[in-house]
Scaffold this motif. Structure first.
Motif, mmCIF file in Angstrom:
data_model
loop_
_atom_site.group_PDB
_atom_site.id
_atom_site.type_symbol
_atom_site.label_atom_id
_atom_site.label_comp_id
_atom_site.label_asym_id
_atom_site.label_seq_id
_atom_site.Cartn_x
_atom_site.Cartn_y
_atom_site.Cartn_z
ATOM 1 N N HIS A 1 9.750 5.254 26.163
ATOM 2 C CA HIS A 1 9.196 4.880 26.753
ATOM 3 C C HIS A 1 8.307 5.806 25.706
ATOM 4 O O HIS A 1 8.635 7.238 25.448
ATOM 5 N N PHE A 2 7.157 5.843 25.192
ATOM 6 C CA PHE A 2 5.678 6.758 23.818
ATOM 7 C C PHE A 2 4.552 6.069 24.409
ATOM 8 O O PHE A 2 4.630 4.798 25.008
ATOM 9 N N ALA A 3 3.707 6.533 24.248
ATOM 10 C CA ALA A 3 2.141 6.041 24.541
ATOM 11 C C ALA A 3 1.262 6.624 23.537
ATOM 12 O O ALA A 3 0.713 7.594 23.211
ATOM 13 N N PRO A 4 1.733 6.428 21.816
ATOM 14 C CA PRO A 4 0.597 6.611 20.900
ATOM 15 C C PRO A 4 -0.555 6.419 20.715
ATOM 16 O O PRO A 4 -0.767 4.795 21.363
ATOM 17 N N THR A 5 -1.518 6.964 20.359
ATOM 18 C CA THR A 5 -3.288 6.235 20.535
ATOM 19 C C THR A 5 -3.381 5.124 19.302
ATOM 20 O O THR A 5 -3.749 4.054 19.570
ATOM 21 N N HIS A 6 -2.013 4.901 18.089
ATOM 22 C CA HIS A 6 -2.412 4.535 16.558
ATOM 23 C C HIS A 6 -0.757 4.375 15.915
ATOM 24 O O HIS A 6 -0.077 5.875 16.609
ATOM 25 N N ALA A 7 -0.148 3.602 15.758
ATOM 26 C CA ALA A 7 1.294 2.954 15.277
ATOM 27 C C ALA A 7 0.712 2.361 13.893
ATOM 28 O O ALA A 7 -0.036 1.372 13.911
ATOM 29 N N ILE A 8 1.347 2.195 12.898
ATOM 30 C CA ILE A 8 1.751 1.229 11.943
ATOM 31 C C ILE A 8 3.668 0.891 11.627
ATOM 32 O O ILE A 8 4.074 2.434 12.090
ATOM 33 N N ALA A 9 3.200 0.213 10.986
ATOM 34 C CA ALA A 9 5.297 -0.335 10.310
ATOM 35 C C ALA A 9 4.911 -0.320 8.900
ATOM 36 O O ALA A 9 3.705 -0.131 8.067
ATOM 37 N N GLY A 10 6.110 0.153 8.432
ATOM 38 C CA GLY A 10 6.852 0.360 6.836
ATOM 39 C C GLY A 10 8.035 0.851 6.998
ATOM 40 O O GLY A 10 8.920 -0.032 8.159
ATOM 41 N N ARG A 11 8.646 0.661 5.531
ATOM 42 C CA ARG A 11 10.452 0.940 5.539
ATOM 43 C C ARG A 11 10.036 2.976 5.285
ATOM 44 O O ARG A 11 9.952 2.739 4.314
ATOM 45 N N THR A 12 11.111 3.205 5.918
ATOM 46 C CA THR A 12 11.081 4.486 5.278
ATOM 47 C C THR A 12 11.918 4.659 3.881
ATOM 48 O O THR A 12 12.825 4.213 3.419
ATOM 49 N N ILE A 13 11.106 5.593 3.044
ATOM 50 C CA ILE A 13 11.735 5.538 1.772
ATOM 51 C C ILE A 13 12.430 7.619 1.385
ATOM 52 O O ILE A 13 12.490 7.521 0.181
ATOM 53 N N LEU A 14 11.922 8.303 3.135
ATOM 54 C CA LEU A 14 11.661 9.462 2.770
ATOM 55 C C LEU A 14 12.197 10.076 4.043
ATOM 56 O O LEU A 14 11.017 9.823 4.469
ATOM 57 N N ASP A 15 13.426 10.607 3.971
ATOM 58 C CA ASP A 15 13.398 11.200 5.749
ATOM 59 C C ASP A 15 13.631 12.163 5.545
ATOM 60 O O ASP A 15 15.125 12.734 4.795
ATOM 61 N N HIS A 16 13.398 13.549 6.114
ATOM 62 C CA HIS A 16 13.980 15.161 5.708
ATOM 63 C C HIS A 16 13.513 15.063 5.231
ATOM 64 O O HIS A 16 14.990 16.189 4.403
ATOM 65 N N GLY A 17 13.280 15.043 3.494
ATOM 66 C CA GLY A 17 13.257 15.628 1.992
ATOM 67 C C GLY A 17 13.934 14.291 1.467
ATOM 68 O O GLY A 17 14.527 15.065 -0.122
ATOM 69 N N GLY A 18 15.010 13.660 2.053
ATOM 70 C CA GLY A 18 15.766 12.611 1.419
ATOM 71 C C GLY A 18 15.098 11.534 1.424
ATOM 72 O O GLY A 18 14.656 11.000 1.743
ATOM 73 N N ILE A 19 16.039 10.849 -0.369
ATOM 74 C CA ILE A 19 15.406 9.464 -0.273
ATOM 75 C C ILE A 19 16.012 8.400 -0.043
ATOM 76 O O ILE A 19 17.813 9.009 0.201
ATOM 77 N N VAL A 20 15.566 7.628 0.785
ATOM 78 C CA VAL A 20 16.360 5.827 1.351
ATOM 79 C C VAL A 20 16.406 5.288 0.537
ATOM 80 O O VAL A 20 15.500 4.815 0.227
ATOM 81 N N ALA A 21 17.964 5.513 0.259
ATOM 82 C CA ALA A 21 18.200 4.399 -1.078
ATOM 83 C C ALA A 21 18.369 3.186 -1.120
ATOM 84 O O ALA A 21 18.628 3.053 -0.234
ATOM 85 N N SER A 22 18.064 2.213 -1.877
ATOM 86 C CA SER A 22 18.643 0.714 -1.297
ATOM 87 C C SER A 22 18.354 0.059 -3.063
ATOM 88 O O SER A 22 18.330 0.455 -4.241
ATOM 89 N N GLY A 23 19.451 -0.611 -3.066
ATOM 90 C CA GLY A 23 19.880 -1.767 -4.645
ATOM 91 C C GLY A 23 19.175 -3.121 -4.267
ATOM 92 O O GLY A 23 19.150 -3.538 -5.633
ATOM 93 N N ASP A 24 18.167 -2.969 -3.626
ATOM 94 C CA ASP A 24 17.536 -4.628 -3.609
ATOM 95 C C ASP A 24 16.510 -5.214 -4.970
ATOM 96 O O ASP A 24 15.836 -4.287 -4.946
#
Length: 315
Positions: free
Chosen positions: A185-208
């Motif tokens: 359960h969670f109840a945000p006022t707003h939310a947007i979706a995307g693709r993580t590229i930076l997580d706690h200072g580390g690059i989320v890498a992908s080769g596609d």
């Protein structure tokens, strides 16, 4: 806030539209995170932030080395008084989920100070204002569900809630798809979706191909202490002016600006930043790659208090 609780079961229901996804829709992301702080080869100097509104600053970074690249960035203090976040609402009983509009039209309609585009969407990429759009991934606006969680690549989210822990204008947090799946359960006022590229200072890498190719990018980031939000555009597909960035390069640029967490949202020809100037006119904050402002499926922006002119002290 509680209006959303009844909608929680619907979050895990995939969108039922039969419209094909945007041609710019990326494939599923990888889960490799580099442990070391990212470095970027473009900008040696720190960004020079210029106040636009109370709690909102702007900086532009530009270079020709190692290739032309232009970045426009908004830095937003989540604790500033007078800030009010707005995202594109649903279109009610109309087809699909939202009515398409340019980012400028969104800013003007809602009386905003700044705005950027957000979700991937379909159909793309007609120039018809008001055309119904299907968003890819979770979208919540003003506490109402606009688009459910998608099983496609845009399953990481930024959620925004009116300040509940302190006096901040809003709270923001980034959740990966794994974290989202673990929440009941969670109840945000707003939310947007995307693709993580930076997580706690580390690059989320992908080769596609979508990740490694250099495209215009729209990015939303957050500082480690959650007190600063970053809305960023990277211009691209404009030889001699700005070539665009890979997702890894975009993540490193976000880290350079001050973010430790960031999502990539819809880019390409959709990448748009609009700023209202002191005279009240809306201006482009970046250079869209198609040479015009695209009608998009969703946007995010802020109302903000104007800066007070400096007053001379009494003598």
């Amino acid at each position: 806030m509680h209006r959303f609780l009844a909608l929680v079961p619907a979050l895990m229901v995939a969108a039922c539209s039969t419209v094909r996804p945007s041609a710019e829709q990326p494939p599923p992301p990888a889960d490799l995170t580099e442990p070391d702080p990212p470095s970027q080869p473009f900008f040696a100097d720190e960004p020079r932030w210029r106040p636009l509104y109370h709690g909102i600053e702007f900086a532009e970074l530009a270079t020709d080395v190692p290739r032309p690249l232009v970045v426009s960035a908004l830095r937003i203090d989540t604790g500033a008084e007078g800030l009010e976040l707005v995202t594109t609402p649903g279109n009610g009983e109309a087809p699909l989920e939202t009515n398409g509009q340019t980012t400028r039209a969104f800013l003007e309609k809602h009386g905003l100070a700044v705005a950027i585009n957000t979700h991937f969407f379909s159909p793309c990429c007609n120039l018809i204002p008001g055309e119904p759009k299907d968003l890819v991934g979770l979208a919540i606006a003003q506490g109402e569900l606009v688009s459910p969680v998608s099983d496609e690549s845009q399953r990481d989210i930024f959620i925004f809630e009116d300040g509940v822990h302190d006096d901040s204008a809003f709270d923001a947090i980034m959740l990966t798809s794994i974290q989202l799946d673990q929440m009941e359960h969670f109840a945000p006022t707003h939310a947007i979706a995307g693709r993580t590229i930076l997580d706690h200072g580390g690059i989320v890498a992908s080769g596609d191909d979508f990740a490694t190719a250099r495209h215009p990018r729209t990015l939303v980031g957050l500082s480690d202490d959650h007190t600063t939000l970053y809305l960023v555009t990277i211009d691209g597909r404009q030889p001699g002016y700005s070539t665009g960035a890979s997702l890894a390069e975009a993540a490193a640029i976000m880290f350079h600006l001050g973010a430790t967490m960031a999502l990539n949202v819809d880019g390409g020809g959709s990448t748009t930043m609009i700023i209202r100037d002191p005279d009240g006119a809306s201006q482009l904050g970046n250079s869209p790659s198609g040479g015009f402002e695209r009608v998009v499926g969703s946007n995010l922006g802020f109302r903000a208090a104007r800066l007070q002119p400096e007053t001379s002290q009494n003598r």
